[in-house]
Motif scaffolding. Structure first.
Motif, PDB file in Angstrom:
ATOM      1  N   ILE A  34      96.970  38.425  33.333  1.00 50.75           N
ATOM      2  CA  ILE A  34      96.248  37.786  34.432  1.00 50.75           C
ATOM      3  C   ILE A  34      95.300  38.811  35.054  1.00 50.75           C
ATOM      4  O   ILE A  34      95.730  39.857  35.533  1.00 50.75           O
ATOM      5  CB  ILE A  34      97.225  37.250  35.502  1.00 50.75           C
ATOM      6  N   GLU A  35      94.006  38.492  35.043  1.00 54.88           N
ATOM      7  CA  GLU A  35      93.025  39.401  35.631  1.00 54.88           C
ATOM      8  C   GLU A  35      93.234  39.490  37.141  1.00 54.88           C
ATOM      9  O   GLU A  35      93.475  38.477  37.802  1.00 54.88           O
ATOM     10  CB  GLU A  35      91.605  38.917  35.338  1.00 54.88           C
ATOM     11  N   HIS A  36      93.120  40.700  37.693  1.00 55.94           N
ATOM     12  CA  HIS A  36      93.346  40.872  39.122  1.00 55.94           C
ATOM     13  C   HIS A  36      92.543  42.061  39.624  1.00 55.94           C
ATOM     14  O   HIS A  36      92.021  42.868  38.850  1.00 55.94           O
ATOM     15  CB  HIS A  36      94.836  41.086  39.408  1.00 55.94           C
ATOM     16  N   GLY A  37      92.441  42.146  40.930  1.00 51.54           N
ATOM     17  CA  GLY A  37      91.682  43.228  41.557  1.00 51.54           C
ATOM     18  C   GLY A  37      90.264  42.792  41.883  1.00 51.54           C
ATOM     19  O   GLY A  37      89.718  41.861  41.291  1.00 51.54           O
ATOM     20  N   GLY A  38      89.647  43.468  42.853  1.00 52.55           N
ATOM     21  CA  GLY A  38      88.279  43.155  43.232  1.00 52.55           C
ATOM     22  C   GLY A  38      87.317  43.333  42.071  1.00 52.55           C
ATOM     23  O   GLY A  38      87.513  44.194  41.207  1.00 52.55           O
ATOM     24  N   HIS A  39      86.255  42.519  42.076  1.00 55.78           N
ATOM     25  CA  HIS A  39      85.266  42.574  40.991  1.00 55.78           C
ATOM     26  C   HIS A  39      84.050  43.346  41.495  1.00 55.78           C
ATOM     27  O   HIS A  39      83.304  42.876  42.364  1.00 55.78           O
ATOM     28  CB  HIS A  39      84.872  41.157  40.585  1.00 55.78           C
ATOM     29  N   ASP A  40      83.852  44.526  40.931  1.00 54.85           N
ATOM     30  CA  ASP A  40      82.787  45.408  41.425  1.00 54.85           C
ATOM     31  C   ASP A  40      81.405  44.786  41.323  1.00 54.85           C
ATOM     32  O   ASP A  40      80.560  44.968  42.207  1.00 54.85           O
ATOM     33  CB  ASP A  40      82.808  46.735  40.654  1.00 54.85           C
ATOM     34  N   ASP A  41      81.152  44.046  40.257  1.00 58.94           N
ATOM     35  CA  ASP A  41      79.820  43.461  40.058  1.00 58.94           C
ATOM     36  C   ASP A  41      79.717  42.134  40.806  1.00 58.94           C
ATOM     37  O   ASP A  41      79.616  41.063  40.212  1.00 58.94           O
ATOM     38  CB  ASP A  41      79.544  43.265  38.569  1.00 58.94           C
ATOM     39  N   GLN A  93      84.384  38.030  49.223  1.00 60.26           N
ATOM     40  CA  GLN A  93      85.561  38.900  49.321  1.00 60.26           C
ATOM     41  C   GLN A  93      86.143  39.240  47.952  1.00 60.26           C
ATOM     42  O   GLN A  93      86.926  40.178  47.829  1.00 60.26           O
ATOM     43  CB  GLN A  93      86.646  38.220  50.155  1.00 60.26           C
ATOM     44  N   MET A  94      85.741  38.493  46.932  1.00 64.14           N
ATOM     45  CA  MET A  94      86.248  38.776  45.593  1.00 64.14           C
ATOM     46  C   MET A  94      85.773  40.134  45.082  1.00 64.14           C
ATOM     47  O   MET A  94      86.265  40.626  44.074  1.00 64.14           O
ATOM     48  CB  MET A  94      85.829  37.659  44.630  1.00 64.14           C
ATOM     49  N   HIS A  95      84.825  40.740  45.786  1.00 66.20           N
ATOM     50  CA  HIS A  95      84.413  42.098  45.451  1.00 66.20           C
ATOM     51  C   HIS A  95      85.518  43.099  45.771  1.00 66.20           C
ATOM     52  O   HIS A  95      85.630  44.161  45.140  1.00 66.20           O
ATOM     53  CB  HIS A  95      83.146  42.460  46.235  1.00 66.20           C
ATOM     54  N   ASP A  96      86.367  42.775  46.748  1.00 62.24           N
ATOM     55  CA  ASP A  96      87.335  43.732  47.293  1.00 62.24           C
ATOM     56  C   ASP A  96      88.727  43.482  46.735  1.00 62.24           C
ATOM     57  O   ASP A  96      89.112  42.355  46.423  1.00 62.24           O
ATOM     58  CB  ASP A  96      87.379  43.632  48.818  1.00 62.24           C
TER      59      ASP A  96
END
Length: 644
Positions: free
Chosen positions: A343-350, A322-325
């Motif tokens: 702080i890094e946030h948001g889904g990770h495309d890769d 789910q970390m993709h989304d």
């Protein structure tokens, strides 16, 4: 890592503090009199020392507070007068000598206490961080470790008089002025300036009697006092008793970060991390937030390159893909606040879900939008990566394990790319059994025992219709990429164990080997995550368990040099084998209800006692090479998608 107390956006940065410095409190005139200095500890103006030897309070002639100052109105005297006259909102009282004033190398011999004025007594809590000034501008950073009421007078007459007064008025009200309120302090560090830089050193000075004691509200002082790095991997916000520490800065919270540079040694990610928490403690939420911070970070490699880290996560509940989304609950205002704190946030495309293929089993994969790639474990991996323990369906004793190795060596000499089914047929050969028995290499009873255990391996694991994992190294490990290996869909615990150990051992071998089979794996900084780690790295009294634990212990020891960091998540830390556990430097401990589990994480007792009472998202961070042990509250929102 959900913060139960911060469910609304505004709580992320609300100010807190001691706002009733001038309020005499509910105890009425008597309390106001005590707050003004009428208490025997504080004294009235001009009264320097009580009969019991306690020093003057803030209202005392400052000339008596420090006999070493030769000139009235200078140094500490001037500061004491200013402090006494100021209505400082973060002040709580003064240093007391009524029960001694001593700082020693042995913490058990230290005696440092503060008299707390009436208006501040309701707001003082164990664990709060305080500042005590020295006359020359240095400051003592300390923490409240105990609170007590002490009698106003040594004799019992006061008790008698108080009782008669309450009986006469027919009231049982508690009157603050009848008692002194004392906070016991634990010195943490001395803060001083070296040019423009604020530094800390061990406590080597005793504060002055009557020195003004205030709440620590400066973020730089708090971070320096606790040795928290200014930059690094974000874990959460500093807390005390589940409440975030507030400062006068913007944002008012104090961010806790993990060292991630080479200035003071290797980044702590390569010294390994443990996340321990019971069901519902928020450990998966928190683990996602931490792992998201590593994605995209770069580290120096042995050949001098700067390479982005890859993350490989073994996922038993199908949650980490789910970390993709994106998280739909993370709105624009939250995003801006996270960006302000770096702080890094948001889904990770890769993000890729690398799905184990087992015969007769399908992977739903409907809970995320990440790319899905199936793989199989070829039986030849047993020979290629020296994993004889992978085909032991049950525990092997000291005689059976060497026999298995002998049989595998003989098989792969004849079948270089042999399959599991071919190995079973190989073992069915009676001539082979007779030959090995007669030569004394494998007794026939041992041969039969090994054969039974090999047949106990789930038949649908090896050699399925998918690409072999040994040919997917560039998909498995991608600089800056997240690879999730879900195991929720697999048919049995044994099948899950085989897939996880096969892939993780392959990664470890290529990281540690002088002749790696995969240059991609060898040359990429790697965070190897394992949820429910106790199921795979448990100590056990059988040969194959010792082999697995030995492999991961070596990986943990060599992690700094090889740029390999273990990230272990578990609700049963006591079941992780000691040789592996001892290599873990950073421990994030959320709510644990089991005493054995709490004891096993080996954190300071003062913090361990808080663990059973922690709300969702609260944790103790014990990272000796990073900072003092502290309490931290994770973000109340997940920085990627989490849950349904």
């Amino acid at each position: 890592m959900t913060d139960a107390g911060d469910s609304e956006l505004g709580d992320f940065e609300d100010h807190g503090g001691f706002d009733d410095w001038d309020d005499p409190g509910p105890a009425g005139d008597d309390a106001a009199r005590a707050d003004a200095g009428a208490d025997s500890e504080a004294g009235t103006a001009g009264r320097s020392v009580d009969a019991d030897g306690s020093a003057a309070g803030a209202g005392t002639d400052p000339g008596d507070a420090d006999e070493d100052e030769g000139e009235t109105g200078s140094g500490f005297e001037r500061y004491a007068m200013e402090a006494a006259e100021a209505g400082t909102a973060d002040g709580i009282g003064t240093v007391s000598v009524a029960q001694g004033l001593r700082v020693a190398e042995d913490s058990d011999e230290t005696s440092l206490k503060a008299f707390v004025t009436v208006g501040n007594r309701e707001d003082v809590r164990i664990g709060k961080y305080l500042m005590v000034p020295y006359p020359d501008g240095e400051q003592l950073f300390c923490r409240i470790t105990a609170l007590e009421y002490a009698q106003e007078f040594r004799t019992d007459d006061a008790t008698e008089l108080t009782a008669r007064r309450r009986m006469r008025t027919n009231r049982g009200d508690f009157t603050e002025a009848d008692y002194k309120y004392i906070a016991e302090l634990s010195p943490v560090a001395v803060l001083f300036h070296d040019g423009d830089e604020l530094k800390r050193r061990m406590v080597d000075r005793v504060p002055k009697p009557g020195a003004f004691v205030r709440q620590a509200t400066d973020a730089e002082q708090i971070k320096t006092g606790l040795a928290i790095p200014e930059e690094g991997v974000f874990l959460g916000h500093l807390s005390v008793g589940g409440e975030k520490v507030r400062t006068a800065a913007e944002p008012p919270t104090v961010d806790y970060r993990l060292k991630d540079d080479y200035e003071a040694g290797d980044p702590l990610v390569f010294r390994h991390t443990l996340v321990a928490g019971g069901t519902g403690s928020g450990k998966t939420h928190g683990a996602k937030n931490v792992l998201r911070q590593y994605l995209g970070r770069t580290y120096e490699t042995d050949d001098g390159r700067d390479a982005r880290a890859a993350v490989v996560m073994f996922d038993p509940q199908d949650e980490y893909a789910q970390m993709h989304d994106d998280n739909p609950d993370l709105d624009g205002e939250w995003a801006r606040r996270l960006e302000r704190e770096g702080i890094e946030h948001g889904g990770h495309d890769d993000t890729v879900a690398l799905v184990p293929k087992e015969a007769g089993v399908t992977y739903p994969g409907s809970g995320h939008r990440a790319e899905q790639v199936e793989f199989t474990v070829p039986f030849s991996i047993v020979d290629e990566y020296n994993m004889p323990w992978l085909v032991a369906g049950a525990s092997l004793n000291e005689n059976q394990y060497p026999a298995l190795r002998t049989l595998l060596d003989r098989f792969f000499r004849n079948y270089r790319e042999g399959t599991y089914q071919q190995f079973l047929s190989f073992l069915d050969d009676p001539a082979l059994k007779e030959e090995l028995d007669e030569s004394g290499r494998v007794h026939e009873a041992t041969y039969d025992a090994v054969k039974r255990r090999v047949r106990g391996v789930p038949s649908g694991v090896f050699d399925q219709d998918a690409k072999p994992i040994t040919e997917l190294d560039t998909t498995l490990v991608r600089p800056g990429g997240l690879t999730v290996v879900p195991t929720y869909h697999l048919s049995s615990a044994r099948a899950k164990e085989m897939f996880v150990l096969a892939v993780s051992a392959m990664l470890v071998d290529d990281k540690l080997s002088n002749s790696p089979r995969s240059d991609r794996i060898d040359g990429t900084p790697l965070v190897l995550g394992m949820d429910e780690a106790h199921n795979f790295l448990a100590g056990a009294d059988n040969v194959q368990a010792r082999q697995v634990v030995g492999k991961f212990t070596e990986a943990a020891k060599q992690g700094r040099k090889e740029r390999l960091g273990l990230f272990l998540v578990t609700q049963d830390p006591q079941d992780i084998a000691d040789p592996v556990f001892k290599q873990v430097n950073t421990r994030l401990v959320l709510n644990l209800g089991d005493e054995d589990a709490i004891s096993s994480v080996n954190i300071p007792p003062t913090l361990a006692n808080k663990v059973p009472y922690m709300e969702k998202g609260q944790m103790v961070v014990y990272s000796p090479d990073n900072s003092e042990p502290v309490e931290v509250t994770g973000l109340p929102v997940c920085v990627t998608r989490h849950g349904e």
